[in-house]
Scaffold this motif. Structure first.
Motif, mmCIF file in Angstrom:
data_model
loop_
_atom_site.group_PDB
_atom_site.id
_atom_site.type_symbol
_atom_site.label_atom_id
_atom_site.label_comp_id
_atom_site.label_asym_id
_atom_site.label_seq_id
_atom_site.Cartn_x
_atom_site.Cartn_y
_atom_site.Cartn_z
ATOM 1 N N LYS A 256 74.958 22.570 -0.407
ATOM 2 C CA LYS A 256 75.796 23.632 -0.479
ATOM 3 C C LYS A 256 75.705 24.757 -1.505
ATOM 4 C CE LYS A 256 79.444 21.255 2.551
ATOM 5 N NZ LYS A 256 80.909 21.005 2.148
ATOM 6 N N ARG A 257 75.485 24.055 -2.770
ATOM 7 C CA ARG A 257 75.417 24.934 -3.799
ATOM 8 C C ARG A 257 73.877 25.694 -3.821
ATOM 9 N NH1 ARG A 257 79.275 22.032 -3.845
ATOM 10 N NH2 ARG A 257 81.004 21.947 -5.044
ATOM 11 N N ALA A 258 73.033 25.073 -3.283
ATOM 12 C CA ALA A 258 71.724 25.442 -3.304
ATOM 13 C C ALA A 258 71.470 26.778 -2.320
ATOM 14 C CB ALA A 258 70.720 24.538 -2.999
ATOM 15 N N ILE A 259 72.392 26.385 -1.149
ATOM 16 C CA ILE A 259 72.289 27.713 -0.075
ATOM 17 C C ILE A 259 73.328 28.952 -0.608
ATOM 18 C CG2 ILE A 259 73.432 28.098 1.862
ATOM 19 C CD1 ILE A 259 72.634 25.302 2.955
ATOM 20 N N LEU A 260 74.320 28.483 -1.255
ATOM 21 C CA LEU A 260 75.043 29.562 -1.709
ATOM 22 C C LEU A 260 74.452 30.279 -2.935
ATOM 23 C CD1 LEU A 260 77.590 31.208 -1.399
ATOM 24 C CD2 LEU A 260 78.834 29.647 -3.035
ATOM 25 N N SER A 261 73.571 29.614 -3.901
ATOM 26 C CA SER A 261 73.016 30.301 -4.834
ATOM 27 C C SER A 261 71.811 31.265 -4.290
ATOM 28 C CB SER A 261 72.141 29.323 -5.699
ATOM 29 O OG SER A 261 73.062 28.443 -6.456
ATOM 30 N N GLY A 262 71.366 30.825 -2.950
ATOM 31 C CA GLY A 262 70.408 31.474 -2.256
ATOM 32 C C GLY A 262 71.007 33.063 -1.521
ATOM 33 N N ILE A 263 72.408 32.802 -1.413
ATOM 34 C CA ILE A 263 72.995 33.943 -1.054
ATOM 35 C C ILE A 263 73.417 35.092 -2.098
ATOM 36 C CG2 ILE A 263 75.140 34.834 0.223
ATOM 37 C CD1 ILE A 263 74.936 32.328 1.965
ATOM 38 N N LEU A 264 73.863 34.211 -3.367
ATOM 39 C CA LEU A 264 74.472 35.086 -4.427
ATOM 40 C C LEU A 264 73.246 35.863 -4.870
ATOM 41 C CD1 LEU A 264 76.877 32.615 -6.043
ATOM 42 C CD2 LEU A 264 77.370 34.688 -5.353
ATOM 43 N N ILE A 265 72.327 35.483 -5.212
ATOM 44 C CA ILE A 265 71.497 36.192 -5.835
ATOM 45 C C ILE A 265 70.944 37.397 -5.380
ATOM 46 C CG2 ILE A 265 68.864 36.228 -6.964
ATOM 47 C CD1 ILE A 265 69.312 33.233 -7.225
ATOM 48 N N PRO A 266 70.574 37.529 -4.096
ATOM 49 C CA PRO A 266 70.559 38.928 -3.510
ATOM 50 C C PRO A 266 71.416 39.591 -3.319
ATOM 51 C CG PRO A 266 69.892 36.988 -1.913
ATOM 52 C CD PRO A 266 70.206 36.377 -3.240
ATOM 53 N N ALA A 267 72.622 38.841 -2.915
ATOM 54 C CA ALA A 267 73.840 39.760 -2.646
ATOM 55 C C ALA A 267 74.106 40.298 -4.058
ATOM 56 C CB ALA A 267 75.145 38.708 -2.141
ATOM 57 N N LEU A 268 74.209 39.766 -5.061
ATOM 58 C CA LEU A 268 74.796 40.303 -6.292
ATOM 59 C C LEU A 268 73.691 41.545 -6.339
ATOM 60 C CD1 LEU A 268 75.655 37.280 -8.329
ATOM 61 C CD2 LEU A 268 77.051 38.871 -7.527
ATOM 62 N N THR A 269 72.457 41.374 -6.300
ATOM 63 C CA THR A 269 71.520 42.469 -6.527
ATOM 64 C C THR A 269 71.739 43.739 -5.648
ATOM 65 O OG1 THR A 269 69.781 40.810 -7.273
ATOM 66 C CG2 THR A 269 68.983 42.924 -6.442
ATOM 67 N N MET A 270 71.997 43.473 -4.457
ATOM 68 C CA MET A 270 72.251 44.381 -3.656
ATOM 69 C C MET A 270 73.563 45.121 -3.977
ATOM 70 S SD MET A 270 71.380 43.005 0.228
ATOM 71 C CE MET A 270 71.593 44.653 0.900
ATOM 72 N N ARG A 271 74.409 44.398 -4.541
ATOM 73 C CA ARG A 271 75.813 44.903 -4.940
ATOM 74 C C ARG A 271 75.592 46.153 -5.927
ATOM 75 N NH1 ARG A 271 79.169 47.969 -5.849
ATOM 76 N NH2 ARG A 271 81.235 47.675 -6.272
ATOM 77 N N TRP A 272 74.810 45.358 -6.858
ATOM 78 C CA TRP A 272 74.702 46.362 -8.286
ATOM 79 C C TRP A 272 73.888 47.741 -7.886
ATOM 80 C CZ3 TRP A 272 78.140 43.436 -9.120
ATOM 81 C CH2 TRP A 272 77.809 42.172 -9.580
ATOM 82 N N PHE A 273 72.839 47.542 -6.885
ATOM 83 C CA PHE A 273 71.793 48.855 -6.866
ATOM 84 C C PHE A 273 72.041 49.445 -5.620
ATOM 85 C CE2 PHE A 273 69.950 45.680 -9.690
ATOM 86 C CZ PHE A 273 69.555 46.546 -10.834
ATOM 87 N N ASP A 274 72.517 48.626 -4.272
ATOM 88 C CA ASP A 274 72.632 49.396 -3.106
ATOM 89 C C ASP A 274 74.280 49.658 -2.742
ATOM 90 O OD1 ASP A 274 70.122 49.470 -2.715
ATOM 91 O OD2 ASP A 274 70.193 47.373 -2.105
ATOM 92 N N GLY A 275 75.001 49.188 -3.452
ATOM 93 C CA GLY A 275 76.536 49.364 -3.255
ATOM 94 C C GLY A 275 77.403 48.130 -2.267
ATOM 95 N N ARG A 276 78.496 48.365 -2.328
ATOM 96 C CA ARG A 276 79.359 47.429 -1.688
ATOM 97 C C ARG A 276 79.083 47.041 -0.235
ATOM 98 N NH1 ARG A 276 85.797 46.509 -2.795
ATOM 99 N NH2 ARG A 276 86.143 44.328 -1.638
ATOM 100 N N GLU A 277 79.094 48.168 0.339
ATOM 101 C CA GLU A 277 78.977 48.085 1.996
ATOM 102 C C GLU A 277 77.624 47.314 2.438
ATOM 103 O OE1 GLU A 277 78.869 51.004 5.813
ATOM 104 O OE2 GLU A 277 79.290 51.759 3.868
ATOM 105 N N ALA A 278 76.500 47.616 1.741
ATOM 106 C CA ALA A 278 75.458 46.943 2.062
ATOM 107 C C ALA A 278 75.549 45.304 1.653
ATOM 108 C CB ALA A 278 74.168 47.562 1.131
ATOM 109 N N ALA A 279 75.942 45.188 0.560
ATOM 110 C CA ALA A 279 76.043 43.630 0.066
ATOM 111 C C ALA A 279 77.054 42.989 1.115
ATOM 112 C CB ALA A 279 76.632 43.752 -1.448
#
Length: 225
Positions: free
Chosen positions: A158-181
């Motif tokens: 579960k933690r491995a799967i969520l880590s795999g979601i978090l890393i790109p999600a956070l990157t998208m939030r920082w650089f592409d905005g909340r809606e895209a993330a």
């Protein structure tokens, strides 16, 4: 000139160190947009708090990596404080994870420009290990809030799967905005839930049992099992 608050300060060393780490982190967040997340930024943030190079080396032996970890954990704490106002039992599991990831994204967005610099630093090949470690720490906190009590291999998957979601999600939030993330997170959670539903109808232990039965028959005869 203000004297540097050396470690001989009368306050308990642990308390002083904790307070100073946070003060330097505050200064780093202010300076990172202009300086980047690097050794120069660490020196400037330490100097702003009157720290000598010796104090800097003692408090931050790994330099910008130590400050990156402090920033990530500050954002974790900020996210958990926000989630503390939500009853996870009132939400479905997919809603809990979506809410948890959203809280973590917005916690980091409060320091957006500094967080971008830190994210770029963690993306460097020499720092990927730290980025993965911090993502795992965050995933563990979020799953604990969501009520996960698994102690078997599911705890780690579960933690491995969520880590795999978090890393790109956070990157998208920082650089592409909340809606895209948010849209990305929703799609990934839907994919994971579909996989879990499919997996529930499968017997993944069957091959192992067949092999064990075969070995047992070879050793103890046809009636073994």
């Amino acid at each position: 000139m203000t004297e540097a608050p050396h470690l001989s300060n009368d306050a308990p060393q642990g308390d002083w160190a904790d307070r100073m780490e946070q003060a330097v982190l505050d200064a780093a967040v202010e300076r990172a947009p202009g300086l980047g997340w690097n050794g120069r930024m660490v020196r400037a943030a330490c100097a702003a708090n009157g720290l000598s190079r010796g104090d800097e080396e003692l408090l931050f032996p790994n330099g910008a990596r130590d400050l990156a970890a402090l920033l990530s954990r500050r954002h974790d704490d900020r996210a958990m404080a926000a989630l503390g106002e939500v009853d996870p039992k009132s939400l479905k599991i997919r809603e809990r994870i979506a809410r948890a990831v959203s809280a973590r994204m917005e916690a980091g967005a409060a320091d957006l420009e500094a967080t971008k610099r830190c994210a770029a630093f963690l993306a460097l090949p020499t720092n990927v290990d730290l980025g993965l470690q911090l993502a795992w720490e965050t995933a563990d906190l979020l799953w604990n809030w969501a009520g996960d009590t698994a102690t078997d291999w599911n705890h780690y998957s579960k933690r491995a799967i969520l880590s795999g979601i978090l890393i790109p999600a956070l990157t998208m939030r920082w650089f592409d905005g909340r809606e895209a993330a948010d849209a990305f997170v929703a799609r990934r959670i839907e994919n994971v839930m579909a996989f879990e539903k499919w997996k529930a109808g499968k017997d993944f232990d069957a091959p192992l049992r067949k092999m064990t039965d075969a070995l047992s028959r070879m050793r103890y005869g046809a009636k073994a099992g």
